[in-house]
Design a protein around this motif. Sequence first.
Motif, PDB file in Angstrom:
ATOM      1  N   THR A  70       1.019  -1.244   0.022  1.00  0.00           N
ATOM      2  CA  THR A  70      -0.037   0.013  -0.083  1.00  0.00           C
ATOM      3  C   THR A  70       0.902   1.333  -0.096  1.00  0.00           C
ATOM      4  O   THR A  70       2.163   1.274   0.221  1.00  0.00           O
ATOM      5  N   LEU A  71       0.133   2.509  -0.233  1.00  0.00           N
ATOM      6  CA  LEU A  71       0.899   3.645  -0.031  1.00  0.00           C
ATOM      7  C   LEU A  71       1.306   3.794   1.571  1.00  0.00           C
ATOM      8  O   LEU A  71       2.691   4.271   1.404  1.00  0.00           O
ATOM      9  N   TYR A  72       0.631   3.296   2.185  1.00  0.00           N
ATOM     10  CA  TYR A  72       1.161   3.434   3.643  1.00  0.00           C
ATOM     11  C   TYR A  72       2.486   2.536   3.999  1.00  0.00           C
ATOM     12  O   TYR A  72       3.355   3.047   4.486  1.00  0.00           O
ATOM     13  N   ASP A  73       2.472   1.614   3.408  1.00  0.00           N
ATOM     14  CA  ASP A  73       3.834   0.595   3.187  1.00  0.00           C
ATOM     15  C   ASP A  73       4.939   1.482   2.840  1.00  0.00           C
ATOM     16  O   ASP A  73       5.913   1.521   3.417  1.00  0.00           O
ATOM     17  N   ASN A  74       4.966   2.086   1.575  1.00  0.00           N
ATOM     18  CA  ASN A  74       5.637   2.759   0.830  1.00  0.00           C
ATOM     19  C   ASN A  74       6.315   3.859   1.820  1.00  0.00           C
ATOM     20  O   ASN A  74       7.648   4.033   1.880  1.00  0.00           O
ATOM     21  N   VAL A  75       5.355   4.876   2.118  1.00  0.00           N
ATOM     22  CA  VAL A  75       6.032   6.021   2.928  1.00  0.00           C
ATOM     23  C   VAL A  75       6.168   5.540   4.137  1.00  0.00           C
ATOM     24  O   VAL A  75       7.315   6.298   4.772  1.00  0.00           O
ATOM     25  N   ARG A  76       5.839   4.598   4.834  1.00  0.00           N
ATOM     26  CA  ARG A  76       6.435   4.255   6.128  1.00  0.00           C
ATOM     27  C   ARG A  76       7.806   3.826   6.247  1.00  0.00           C
ATOM     28  O   ARG A  76       8.749   4.360   7.051  1.00  0.00           O
ATOM     29  N   LEU A  77       8.158   3.176   5.060  1.00  0.00           N
ATOM     30  CA  LEU A  77       9.415   2.544   4.831  1.00  0.00           C
ATOM     31  C   LEU A  77      10.380   3.758   4.387  1.00  0.00           C
ATOM     32  O   LEU A  77      11.545   3.586   4.825  1.00  0.00           O
ATOM     33  N   ALA A 129       2.937  11.279  -6.858  1.00  0.00           N
ATOM     34  CA  ALA A 129       2.217  12.538  -6.134  1.00  0.00           C
ATOM     35  C   ALA A 129       1.253  11.896  -5.041  1.00  0.00           C
ATOM     36  O   ALA A 129       1.073  12.503  -4.019  1.00  0.00           O
ATOM     37  N   GLN A 130       0.836  10.633  -5.190  1.00  0.00           N
ATOM     38  CA  GLN A 130       0.029   9.900  -4.272  1.00  0.00           C
ATOM     39  C   GLN A 130       0.777   9.591  -3.177  1.00  0.00           C
ATOM     40  O   GLN A 130       0.216   9.757  -1.853  1.00  0.00           O
ATOM     41  N   GLN A 131       2.135   9.286  -3.428  1.00  0.00           N
ATOM     42  CA  GLN A 131       2.858   9.139  -2.079  1.00  0.00           C
ATOM     43  C   GLN A 131       3.196  10.483  -1.225  1.00  0.00           C
ATOM     44  O   GLN A 131       3.443  10.526  -0.176  1.00  0.00           O
TER      45      GLN A 131
END
Length: 336
Positions: free
Chosen positions: A100-107, A131-133
Amino acid sequence: MDYEIFDLGDVPLQRGATLRNARLAYKTYGKLDADKGNVIVYPTWYSGQHYDNEWLIGPGMALDPEKYFIIVPNMLGNGLSSSPSNTPEPYNLSRFPDITLYDNVRLQHRLVTEKFGIERIALVTGWSMGAQQTNQWGCLYPDMVQRIAPFCGSAKTAPHNIVFLEGVKAALTADAAWNGGWYSTPPSKGLRAVGRVYAGWGLSQPFYMQELWRELGFSSLEDFLVGFWEGFFLQKDANNLLAMLWSWQHGDISDNPVFKGDFKKALGAIKARAIVMPAERDLYFPVADNEWEVSHMPNAECRPIPGVWGHFAGGGSSPVDTRFIDTALKELLATP
């Protein structure tokens, strides 16, 4: 290898799987100031890798490596960070877990804080899935992110956008060589078909009417479809494309434990000064969607990119559009 790897260890993902020995590929440009206040984070886009972002980085530009420390993290699934194509069994190929976006940005946040010790970010910016990230960064870390500039993207993937991506997925998986994701040779017919489907969405009707593909060095419409679009997707791995497509279709900055699906609350949490730039003729991230999002963000303006390049106004192919984006970024970075 012109990039570095940040080893994340075993990462529990939002959708339940554990990504073992997770790796985040990244490249930096410029030097980190002593006070670590000159940081720009610039995530990649659907199928793009860090070098595909370099058109917006350079001396005299807003993203000037002589002034800023620019971090380009590669999205999970893009072939450099942990992806179907480079993850060992049993989570390889079509068994790669949902990201998910959440996974990507958290990492990415772990990279920024654990590797570099950064506590504040001057700007997060990105095109399309980047842009979503960018929006996800803004709402998850509002006290850290000072400014955001998402362009040609959205904070939540719209139903029509999901339908467009279903066409991309169907074209790819219809190739018998795809074999449910367990292919031994690339499903090249499917990849070529994806290029043909994407060609009708990535650029606008007036772009084709005005034959602007000639500006990119193509001699006919068919030459553009084969030379640009088919050629573009033939370089990609099919499972990687499908993994990132899943992330895109499920893009929603509120779909996480922090906001629990409250989209307005997530938008309202973005304290950063924001210039949101949709492309006037974008067929799947329309201006109206961004206008609605901005109306629920406390410190944002919507500034559409004029012209006929559609979604690819943000891809670095149109010098006029690149100047428009760069000018907005300079203005944003000049604000306190």
